[in-house]
Design an enzyme around this catalytic site. Sequence first.
Site, PDB file in Angstrom:
ATOM      1  N   ASN A  83       0.819  -1.445  -0.040  1.00 45.36           N
ATOM      2  CA  ASN A  83      -0.091   0.076   0.054  1.00 45.36           C
ATOM      3  C   ASN A  83       0.773   1.306   0.020  1.00 45.36           C
ATOM      4  O   ASN A  83       1.474   1.531   1.114  1.00 45.36           O
ATOM      5  CB  ASN A  83      -0.984  -0.170   1.262  1.00 45.36           C
ATOM      6  CG  ASN A  83      -1.648   1.219   1.389  1.00 45.36           C
ATOM      7  OD1 ASN A  83      -1.717   1.873   0.456  1.00 45.36           O
ATOM      8  ND2 ASN A  83      -2.306   1.330   2.553  1.00 45.36           N
ATOM      9  N   TRP A  84       0.927   1.847  -1.208  1.00 47.15           N
ATOM     10  CA  TRP A  84       2.053   3.090  -1.402  1.00 47.15           C
ATOM     11  C   TRP A  84       1.626   4.322  -0.520  1.00 47.15           C
ATOM     12  O   TRP A  84       1.984   5.403  -0.557  1.00 47.15           O
ATOM     13  CB  TRP A  84       2.304   3.167  -2.711  1.00 47.15           C
ATOM     14  CG  TRP A  84       3.064   1.993  -3.363  1.00 47.15           C
ATOM     15  CD1 TRP A  84       3.512   1.026  -2.792  1.00 47.15           C
ATOM     16  CD2 TRP A  84       3.566   1.827  -4.769  1.00 47.15           C
ATOM     17  NE1 TRP A  84       4.270   0.110  -3.721  1.00 47.15           N
ATOM     18  CE2 TRP A  84       4.285   0.851  -5.006  1.00 47.15           C
ATOM     19  CE3 TRP A  84       3.576   2.891  -5.853  1.00 47.15           C
ATOM     20  CZ2 TRP A  84       4.862   0.432  -6.009  1.00 47.15           C
ATOM     21  CZ3 TRP A  84       4.175   2.528  -7.067  1.00 47.15           C
ATOM     22  CH2 TRP A  84       4.728   1.398  -7.130  1.00 47.15           C
ATOM     23  N   LYS A  85       0.004   4.220  -0.313  1.00 49.59           N
ATOM     24  CA  LYS A  85      -0.719   5.436   0.294  1.00 49.59           C
ATOM     25  C   LYS A  85      -0.203   6.609  -0.467  1.00 49.59           C
ATOM     26  O   LYS A  85      -0.088   6.570  -1.691  1.00 49.59           O
ATOM     27  CB  LYS A  85      -0.200   5.516   1.807  1.00 49.59           C
ATOM     28  CG  LYS A  85      -0.109   4.317   2.634  1.00 49.59           C
ATOM     29  CD  LYS A  85       0.100   4.586   3.909  1.00 49.59           C
ATOM     30  CE  LYS A  85      -0.006   3.358   4.826  1.00 49.59           C
ATOM     31  NZ  LYS A  85      -0.064   3.457   6.094  1.00 49.59           N
ATOM     32  N   HIS A 121      -9.471   0.982   4.869  1.00 51.58           N
ATOM     33  CA  HIS A 121      -8.168   1.202   5.539  1.00 51.58           C
ATOM     34  C   HIS A 121      -8.469   1.933   6.799  1.00 51.58           C
ATOM     35  O   HIS A 121      -9.073   2.945   6.577  1.00 51.58           O
ATOM     36  CB  HIS A 121      -7.356   1.515   4.482  1.00 51.58           C
ATOM     37  CG  HIS A 121      -5.753   1.685   5.035  1.00 51.58           C
ATOM     38  ND1 HIS A 121      -5.395   2.444   5.989  1.00 51.58           N
ATOM     39  CD2 HIS A 121      -4.763   0.642   4.926  1.00 51.58           C
ATOM     40  CE1 HIS A 121      -4.226   2.390   6.427  1.00 51.58           C
ATOM     41  NE2 HIS A 121      -3.832   1.095   5.801  1.00 51.58           N
ATOM     42  N   GLU A 170      -5.433  -5.304  10.651  1.00 51.48           N
ATOM     43  CA  GLU A 170      -4.368  -4.311  10.714  1.00 51.48           C
ATOM     44  C   GLU A 170      -4.587  -3.669  12.177  1.00 51.48           C
ATOM     45  O   GLU A 170      -5.372  -2.674  12.282  1.00 51.48           O
ATOM     46  CB  GLU A 170      -4.337  -3.314   9.793  1.00 51.48           C
ATOM     47  CG  GLU A 170      -4.004  -3.881   8.409  1.00 51.48           C
ATOM     48  CD  GLU A 170      -3.581  -2.826   7.380  1.00 51.48           C
ATOM     49  OE1 GLU A 170      -2.325  -3.146   6.976  1.00 51.48           O
ATOM     50  OE2 GLU A 170      -4.188  -1.933   7.333  1.00 51.48           O
ATOM     51  N   GLY A 172       2.795  -1.151   4.352  1.00 49.26           N
ATOM     52  CA  GLY A 172       2.850   0.423   4.190  1.00 49.26           C
ATOM     53  C   GLY A 172       4.167   0.628   3.731  1.00 49.26           C
ATOM     54  O   GLY A 172       4.807   0.744   2.799  1.00 49.26           O
ATOM     55  N   GLY A 173       4.748   1.271   4.834  1.00 48.08           N
ATOM     56  CA  GLY A 173       6.172   1.645   4.830  1.00 48.08           C
ATOM     57  C   GLY A 173       7.236   0.949   3.926  1.00 48.08           C
ATOM     58  O   GLY A 173       8.092   1.470   3.113  1.00 48.08           O
TER      59      GLY A 173
HETATM   60  C1  PEP Z   1      -0.587  -0.166   6.244  1.00 44.02           C
HETATM   61  O1  PEP Z   1      -0.895   1.210   6.104  1.00 44.02           O
HETATM   62  O2  PEP Z   1      -1.735  -1.135   5.775  1.00 44.02           O
HETATM   63  C2  PEP Z   1       0.422  -0.458   6.764  1.00 44.02           C
HETATM   64  C3  PEP Z   1       0.303  -1.670   7.330  1.00 44.02           C
HETATM   65  O3  PEP Z   1       1.095   0.342   7.111  1.00 44.02           O
HETATM   66  P1  PEP Z   1       2.736  -0.026   7.745  1.00 44.02           P
HETATM   67  O4  PEP Z   1       3.258  -1.170   6.918  1.00 44.02           O
HETATM   68  O5  PEP Z   1       3.582   1.308   7.438  1.00 44.02           O
HETATM   69  O6  PEP Z   1       2.729  -0.083   9.157  1.00 44.02           O
END
Ligand code: PEP
Length: 253
Positions: free
Chosen positions: A9-11, A95, A167, A234-235
């Site tokens: 998920n590149w957001k 999300h 999550e 995400g990150g």
């Molecule tokens: C997400 O936004 O779905 C996520 C899991 O982010 P991160 O991996 O950065 O915690």
Amino acid sequence: MRKTLIAGNWKMNLNRAQAIALATDLKGEFSTEKKVDLAICPPFVYLDAVSTVLNGTSISLGAQDMYFEKEGAFTGEISGAMLGDMGCHHVILGHSERRHILGETDPVINKKVHAALALGLKPILCVGELLEEREAGKTQAVVRRQMEGSLKDVSAAQMEEIVIAYEPVWAIGTGKVATSQQAQSVHADLRMMIEACYNPAVAGKVRIQYGGSVKPSNAGELLSLPDVDGALVGGASLKAEDFLGIVAAAPAT
Ligand code: PEP
């Protein structure tokens, strides 16, 4: 057997050139022989460019959200048909950033789930509790409410097309990751909820991803848990090396 699904998920990150470069690096390094399914979810405006890069590969394209109406006067929104037009197979729905920053509710998410399914898009439905909800012992009740609300009137056949992403909100982007025990316990609860609502066959097929500060160093342990069938990242999905490090850490399924 459920095949592991790792989704990035590149957001709201990267510019066009960076998005193309990241997709190109992933395409170069990810082989179709890999034991996992891979999906990336760029911002809407880069879907077309990334779709061109991924054309002919086994990496699936996904979007980070969609609107439930087919078309019309909905300024700023993107329909599921538009996502299909861009080559998307997956769409992240519900999300926690949309739930908690943008005020998205379970009834709205439910409409999006139905709209996505009707168009052949596979929803990645996110559920998860806030830190205060976990500390108050409400985790199971919160994810149950989110599952029931978001999946209202979804048939058994449709449920098999859905991926659930557990999550915990306190683990997203914070560097705090759920312990194996915490993750496995909620994943097992979610699978039992699916079994109770549908049947054991459906529960056995639905993939349940974990999301929340997944990185190469913790992915192996999380992905080897019996009810963890992948990761929503995400990150660490913003650097090819880290994202592919998570893929490499996944046990063979
Ligand atoms: C997400 O936004 O779905 C996520 C899991 O982010 P991160 O991996 O950065 O915690």
